[in-house]
Write a protein that holds these residues in place. Sequence first.
Motif, PDB file in Angstrom:
ATOM      1  N   LEU A   1      65.008 -81.713  48.710  1.00 13.95           N
ATOM      2  CA  LEU A   1      65.141 -80.781  47.596  1.00 13.95           C
ATOM      3  C   LEU A   1      66.487 -80.994  46.906  1.00 13.95           C
ATOM      4  O   LEU A   1      67.536 -80.934  47.551  1.00 13.95           O
ATOM      5  CB  LEU A   1      65.040 -79.329  48.092  1.00 13.95           C
ATOM      6  CG  LEU A   1      63.853 -78.971  48.995  1.00 13.95           C
ATOM      7  CD1 LEU A   1      63.891 -77.482  49.341  1.00 13.95           C
ATOM      8  CD2 LEU A   1      62.531 -79.346  48.348  1.00 13.95           C
ATOM      9  N   SER A   2      66.448 -81.244  45.609  1.00 14.97           N
ATOM     10  CA  SER A   2      67.664 -81.407  44.797  1.00 14.97           C
ATOM     11  C   SER A   2      68.601 -82.450  45.402  1.00 14.97           C
ATOM     12  O   SER A   2      69.817 -82.265  45.465  1.00 14.97           O
ATOM     13  CB  SER A   2      68.406 -80.066  44.661  1.00 14.97           C
ATOM     14  OG  SER A   2      67.574 -79.086  44.094  1.00 14.97           O
ATOM     15  N   GLY A   3      68.026 -83.569  45.838  1.00 11.65           N
ATOM     16  CA  GLY A   3      68.824 -84.591  46.495  1.00 11.65           C
ATOM     17  C   GLY A   3      68.627 -85.971  45.903  1.00 11.65           C
ATOM     18  O   GLY A   3      68.107 -86.138  44.792  1.00 11.65           O
ATOM     19  N   TYR A   4      69.045 -86.965  46.678  1.00  6.94           N
ATOM     20  CA  TYR A   4      68.986 -88.355  46.227  1.00  6.94           C
ATOM     21  C   TYR A   4      69.027 -89.247  47.462  1.00  6.94           C
ATOM     22  O   TYR A   4      69.339 -88.780  48.573  1.00  6.94           O
ATOM     23  CB  TYR A   4      70.166 -88.679  45.309  1.00  6.94           C
ATOM     24  CG  TYR A   4      71.517 -88.561  45.980  1.00  6.94           C
ATOM     25  CD1 TYR A   4      72.179 -89.685  46.482  1.00  6.94           C
ATOM     26  CD2 TYR A   4      72.136 -87.314  46.136  1.00  6.94           C
ATOM     27  CE1 TYR A   4      73.411 -89.570  47.113  1.00  6.94           C
ATOM     28  CE2 TYR A   4      73.365 -87.194  46.760  1.00  6.94           C
ATOM     29  CZ  TYR A   4      73.996 -88.322  47.250  1.00  6.94           C
ATOM     30  OH  TYR A   4      75.208 -88.200  47.884  1.00  6.94           O
ATOM     31  N   LEU A   5      68.728 -90.527  47.269  1.00  5.67           N
ATOM     32  CA  LEU A   5      68.773 -91.490  48.363  1.00  5.67           C
ATOM     33  C   LEU A   5      70.178 -92.075  48.453  1.00  5.67           C
ATOM     34  O   LEU A   5      70.602 -92.807  47.555  1.00  5.67           O
ATOM     35  CB  LEU A   5      67.752 -92.600  48.136  1.00  5.67           C
ATOM     36  CG  LEU A   5      67.746 -93.728  49.169  1.00  5.67           C
ATOM     37  CD1 LEU A   5      67.365 -93.199  50.546  1.00  5.67           C
ATOM     38  CD2 LEU A   5      66.803 -94.851  48.730  1.00  5.67           C
ATOM     39  N   PRO A   6      70.918 -91.783  49.526  1.00  8.85           N
ATOM     40  CA  PRO A   6      72.253 -92.360  49.668  1.00  8.85           C
ATOM     41  C   PRO A   6      72.177 -93.789  50.197  1.00  8.85           C
ATOM     42  O   PRO A   6      71.142 -94.230  50.695  1.00  8.85           O
ATOM     43  CB  PRO A   6      72.917 -91.430  50.688  1.00  8.85           C
ATOM     44  CG  PRO A   6      71.784 -90.966  51.545  1.00  8.85           C
ATOM     45  CD  PRO A   6      70.583 -90.890  50.636  1.00  8.85           C
ATOM     46  N   LEU A   7      73.276 -94.498  50.090  1.00 10.33           N
ATOM     47  CA  LEU A   7      73.370 -95.890  50.548  1.00 10.33           C
ATOM     48  C   LEU A   7      72.228 -96.731  49.976  1.00 10.33           C
ATOM     49  O   LEU A   7      71.688 -97.614  50.650  1.00 10.33           O
ATOM     50  CB  LEU A   7      73.365 -95.958  52.081  1.00 10.33           C
ATOM     51  CG  LEU A   7      74.440 -95.126  52.806  1.00 10.33           C
ATOM     52  CD1 LEU A   7      74.365 -95.371  54.306  1.00 10.33           C
ATOM     53  CD2 LEU A   7      75.837 -95.447  52.279  1.00 10.33           C
ATOM     54  N   ASP A   8      71.867 -96.443  48.724  1.00  7.63           N
ATOM     55  CA  ASP A   8      70.705 -97.097  48.113  1.00  7.63           C
ATOM     56  C   ASP A   8      70.888 -98.615  48.027  1.00  7.63           C
ATOM     57  O   ASP A   8      69.909 -99.364  48.141  1.00  7.63           O
ATOM     58  CB  ASP A   8      70.432 -96.519  46.725  1.00  7.63           C
ATOM     59  CG  ASP A   8      71.677 -96.485  45.836  1.00  7.63           C
ATOM     60  OD1 ASP A   8      72.738 -96.050  46.336  1.00  7.63           O
ATOM     61  OD2 ASP A   8      71.606 -96.881  44.671  1.00  7.63           O
ATOM     62  N   ALA A   9      72.127 -99.083  47.886  1.00  9.89           N
ATOM     63  CA  ALA A   9      72.361-100.527  47.792  1.00  9.89           C
ATOM     64  C   ALA A   9      72.115-101.226  49.121  1.00  9.89           C
ATOM     65  O   ALA A   9      71.915-102.444  49.154  1.00  9.89           O
ATOM     66  CB  ALA A   9      73.781-100.799  47.314  1.00  9.89           C
ATOM     67  N   LYS A  10      72.128-100.464  50.207  1.00 12.25           N
ATOM     68  CA  LYS A  10      71.952-101.054  51.540  1.00 12.25           C
ATOM     69  C   LYS A  10      70.632-100.664  52.183  1.00 12.25           C
ATOM     70  O   LYS A  10      70.394-101.005  53.350  1.00 12.25           O
ATOM     71  CB  LYS A  10      73.110-100.627  52.453  1.00 12.25           C
ATOM     72  CG  LYS A  10      74.468-101.122  51.979  1.00 12.25           C
ATOM     73  CD  LYS A  10      75.529-100.915  53.040  1.00 12.25           C
ATOM     74  CE  LYS A  10      76.848-101.556  52.599  1.00 12.25           C
ATOM     75  NZ  LYS A  10      77.884-101.465  53.648  1.00 12.25           N
ATOM     76  N   ILE A  11      69.770 -99.952  51.438  1.00 12.35           N
ATOM     77  CA  ILE A  11      68.558 -99.412  52.061  1.00 12.35           C
ATOM     78  C   ILE A  11      67.645-100.520  52.586  1.00 12.35           C
ATOM     79  O   ILE A  11      67.026-100.375  53.646  1.00 12.35           O
ATOM     80  CB  ILE A  11      67.797 -98.472  51.085  1.00 12.35           C
ATOM     81  CG1 ILE A  11      66.671 -97.744  51.821  1.00 12.35           C
ATOM     82  CG2 ILE A  11      67.274 -99.223  49.883  1.00 12.35           C
ATOM     83  CD1 ILE A  11      67.149 -96.809  52.904  1.00 12.35           C
ATOM     84  N   ASP A  12      67.561-101.647  51.873  1.00 11.99           N
ATOM     85  CA  ASP A  12      66.683-102.720  52.342  1.00 11.99           C
ATOM     86  C   ASP A  12      67.166-103.297  53.668  1.00 11.99           C
ATOM     87  O   ASP A  12      66.352-103.603  54.556  1.00 11.99           O
ATOM     88  CB  ASP A  12      66.561-103.822  51.282  1.00 11.99           C
ATOM     89  CG  ASP A  12      65.776-103.365  50.067  1.00 11.99           C
ATOM     90  OD1 ASP A  12      64.765-102.646  50.256  1.00 11.99           O
ATOM     91  OD2 ASP A  12      66.175-103.691  48.943  1.00 11.99           O
ATOM     92  N   ASP A  13      68.473-103.422  53.832  1.00 10.81           N
ATOM     93  CA  ASP A  13      69.015-103.901  55.102  1.00 10.81           C
ATOM     94  C   ASP A  13      68.756-102.890  56.214  1.00 10.81           C
ATOM     95  O   ASP A  13      68.418-103.267  57.346  1.00 10.81           O
ATOM     96  CB  ASP A  13      70.516-104.168  54.987  1.00 10.81           C
ATOM     97  CG  ASP A  13      70.829-105.405  54.152  1.00 10.81           C
ATOM     98  OD1 ASP A  13      69.956-106.290  54.056  1.00 10.81           O
ATOM     99  OD2 ASP A  13      71.932-105.470  53.588  1.00 10.81           O
ATOM    100  N   LEU A  14      68.914-101.607  55.905  1.00  8.51           N
ATOM    101  CA  LEU A  14      68.660-100.573  56.902  1.00  8.51           C
ATOM    102  C   LEU A  14      67.185-100.537  57.301  1.00  8.51           C
ATOM    103  O   LEU A  14      66.850-100.295  58.468  1.00  8.51           O
ATOM    104  CB  LEU A  14      69.104 -99.206  56.369  1.00  8.51           C
ATOM    105  CG  LEU A  14      70.614 -99.028  56.182  1.00  8.51           C
ATOM    106  CD1 LEU A  14      70.907 -97.740  55.433  1.00  8.51           C
ATOM    107  CD2 LEU A  14      71.330 -99.027  57.532  1.00  8.51           C
ATOM    108  N   LEU A  15      66.314-100.793  56.334  1.00 12.47           N
ATOM    109  CA  LEU A  15      64.874-100.786  56.622  1.00 12.47           C
ATOM    110  C   LEU A  15      64.460-101.987  57.466  1.00 12.47           C
ATOM    111  O   LEU A  15      63.425-101.948  58.138  1.00 12.47           O
ATOM    112  CB  LEU A  15      64.070-100.748  55.322  1.00 12.47           C
ATOM    113  CG  LEU A  15      64.112 -99.424  54.563  1.00 12.47           C
ATOM    114  CD1 LEU A  15      63.471 -99.574  53.184  1.00 12.47           C
ATOM    115  CD2 LEU A  15      63.407 -98.321  55.352  1.00 12.47           C
TER     116      LEU A  15
END
Length: 241
Positions: A148-162
Amino acid sequence: MAMRRAPPLLFPAAAKHTATVIFIHGLGDTGYGWASAVENWRRRQRLDEIKFILPHAPRISVTAAGGMPMPGWYDIFALSGKIDDIKRHQDESGILQSREYFNGLIQAEIDSGIPPNRIVIGGFSQGAAMSLITGLTAKVKFAGIVALSGYLPLDAKIDDLLKENDHNRQTPILMCHGDEDQVVPTNLGKMSYESLKNRGFDVTMKIYPGMPHSACIEELDEVESFLRARLPPQDDKKTEL
């Protein structure tokens, strides 16, 4: 040195405990700030088998507030309401440290007998960011994720985290945002939604006209419906020995 943390606020299941919701508050708040929302979700007695866990963030020095200590899951470097400011400076170590804390809460529920497909993780603002990064990169598959009322943090690294863990690509994700949000810009929420959609995640976004950085009853009802759909009551099947 371990960070001092207060135990979460707990709402035990009103009936047999078969599911758990972990809901994470935003910057400067505590778990008590969402107690009334939990009471609202439970008022129709359709979520009686769910235990609600409302964690309390530790007090940290927040750069955007001149270093003033306040409850936070990670440091915020600017409160300008500008997307670039939020995306440019992200407290990666703080985010990952909080993620480990939530992973511990999740594991404790699993150890107590609640399967991960009967667990939903959600949150508001900074808590929504933590629910997304924790939920998307968890070692288990959840019933659902709420932001709610948020965003995806560390978006530049999300593929590595996944690459480390990617078990929730088919897990339903509910994102909600007001179109008058001046704290976490609505367009940042939309950008996160599009980013997840483009990666093949099962994400839905609801926009609430006129809502600032807060919650409204229509949104809370939407969350209740989501929880009912993802965590339906289980039949009490008795096995004769």
